[in-house]
Write a protein that holds these residues in place. Structure first.
Motif, PDB file in Angstrom:
ATOM      1  N   UNK A 191       0.977  -1.248   0.645  1.00 27.23           N
ATOM      2  CA  UNK A 191      -0.441   0.204   0.167  1.00 27.23           C
ATOM      3  C   UNK A 191       0.824   0.962   0.042  1.00 27.23           C
ATOM      4  N   UNK A 192       0.739   2.276  -1.298  1.00 28.64           N
ATOM      5  CA  UNK A 192       1.441   3.373  -0.811  1.00 28.64           C
ATOM      6  C   UNK A 192       0.257   4.750  -1.320  1.00 28.64           C
ATOM      7  N   UNK A 193       1.087   5.957   0.441  1.00 30.21           N
ATOM      8  CA  UNK A 193       0.298   6.619   0.502  1.00 30.21           C
ATOM      9  C   UNK A 193       1.908   7.654   0.433  1.00 30.21           C
ATOM     10  N   UNK A 194       1.051   8.643  -0.507  1.00 33.25           N
ATOM     11  CA  UNK A 194       1.172  10.404  -0.239  1.00 33.25           C
ATOM     12  C   UNK A 194       0.783  10.589   0.533  1.00 33.25           C
ATOM     13  N   UNK A 195       1.258  11.912   1.553  1.00 31.10           N
ATOM     14  CA  UNK A 195       0.441  12.518   2.546  1.00 31.10           C
ATOM     15  C   UNK A 195       1.347  13.608   2.430  1.00 31.10           C
ATOM     16  N   UNK A 196       0.531  14.525   1.960  1.00 35.39           N
ATOM     17  CA  UNK A 196       0.719  16.091   1.937  1.00 35.39           C
ATOM     18  C   UNK A 196       0.965  16.811   3.671  1.00 35.39           C
ATOM     19  N   UNK A 197       1.834  17.878   3.787  1.00 33.51           N
ATOM     20  CA  UNK A 197       1.808  18.570   4.952  1.00 33.51           C
ATOM     21  C   UNK A 197       2.299  17.786   6.145  1.00 33.51           C
ATOM     22  N   UNK A 198       2.970  16.896   5.348  1.00 36.37           N
ATOM     23  CA  UNK A 198       4.103  15.819   6.307  1.00 36.37           C
ATOM     24  C   UNK A 198       4.844  16.535   7.337  1.00 36.37           C
TER      25      UNK A 198
END
Ligand SMILES: NC(=O)c1ccc[n+]([C@@H]2O[C@H](COP(=O)([O-])OP(=O)(O)OC[C@H]3O[C@@H](n4cnc5c(N)ncnc54)[C@H](O)[C@@H]3O)[C@@H](O)[C@H]2O)c1
Length: 253
Positions: A13-20
């Motif tokens: 499972x691949x996740x992009x998180x912004x504001x990390x």
């Protein structure tokens, strides 16, 4: 002897998180990394070259800038060897308190450019990849309870309007991408204890705000992160186009 009953390993499972780099985005990225996601974190404060810390690969990205968002997602493509993200949680945003009568066109544009346009740019970069890839995908956009209720103590017309736009955007994307198995939902935090939360700096204002929260306290970034990751995961496979508060009951009061 080979165990023929051994369960197949779960798909990556691949996740992009912004504001990390702070608050809810940071909590989401760390919780995801701890629970088996491969995480790419984007933040305007991130490193120019991808760098890994606490299991999160961080990249600098200005979410309000189309070129910067395209470059950051292209770097994620490289890191994942061409595989699309499974989910995107978009947390990057700004909060501005200013009474409506003093809000200038420049104030309005600055907030909308980041919170509303940034949501479209990030969601579209993820959605473009996920709708073209096999299998399900999910986009989670951070709105606010400011989208559904006014606030006297901290008037913030531009911010509230930008977060209303995020809810409308999530509904539209849910409809456009639903047939391709890509869901889009909005999360509406109440008062969460992060560096963004200015009301915590004034003890009297803080007491008054907490008095209006049925839970009798502010929330933590991790409590919002848990909802974001639920929506990002297949556990929420039939939740699409929803706007879900995580506010200790404040918007119901
Ligand atoms: N904290 C709350 O009480 C609260 C309440 C309602 C909604 N929200 C929403 O939740 C989201 C996260 O808020 P938070 O409390 O974690 O805030 P925060 O200020 O702790 O973190 C925001 C992060 O976004 C990053 N950022 C700012 N501008 C950026 C840009 N142009 N490009 C990329 N990154 C950028 C910052 O560097 C920071 O790391 C925001 O969208 C906010 O509006 C927060």
């Amino acid at each position: 002897m080979t165990d023929t009953h051994a369960a197949a390993p779960p798909p990556p499972r691949r996740l992009v998180v912004t504001g990390c780099g702070s608050g809810i985005g940071r909590a989401t990225a760390l919780l995801a990394a701890r629970t088996g996601w491969s995480v790419v974190g984007l933040d305007v404060t991130g490193p120019e070259q991808p760098a890994t810390r606490n299991g999160v690969r961080s990249i600098r990205c200005d979410v309000g800038d189309e070129t910067s968002v395209a470059a950051a997602f292209a770097t994620a493509d490289e890191l994942w060897e061409g595989a699309a993200p499974t989910a995107v949680v978009h947390c990057a945003g700004v909060y501005r308190v200013k009474p409506a009568v003093y809000t200038t066109a420049a104030d309005w544009d600055a907030v909308l450019a980041l919170n509303a346009r940034g949501s479209l740019l990030v969601a579209a970069a993820g959605g473009r990849r996920m709708t073209a890839a096999p299998g399900p995908g999910s986009v989670v956009l951070l709105s606010s309870i400011g989208a559904v209720r006014g606030e006297v103590g901290e008037p913030s017309a531009a911010y509230s309007a930008s977060k209303g736009a995020v809810v409308s955007l999530a509904r539209q994307l849910a409809v456009e991408w639903g047939p391709d198995e890509v869901r889009c939902n909005a999360v509406l935090p109440g008062v969460i204890d992060t560096p963004m939360t200015t009301v915590t700096q004034d003890p009297d204002a803080f007491r008054e705000v907490v008095r209006r929260i049925p839970a009798g306290r502010t929330g933590t970034a991790e409590e919002v992160a848990r909802l974001c990751l639920f929506l990002a995961s297949d556990a929420a496979s039939f939740v699409n186009g929803a706007a879900i508060p995580v506010d200790g009951g404040q918007s119901a009061a």
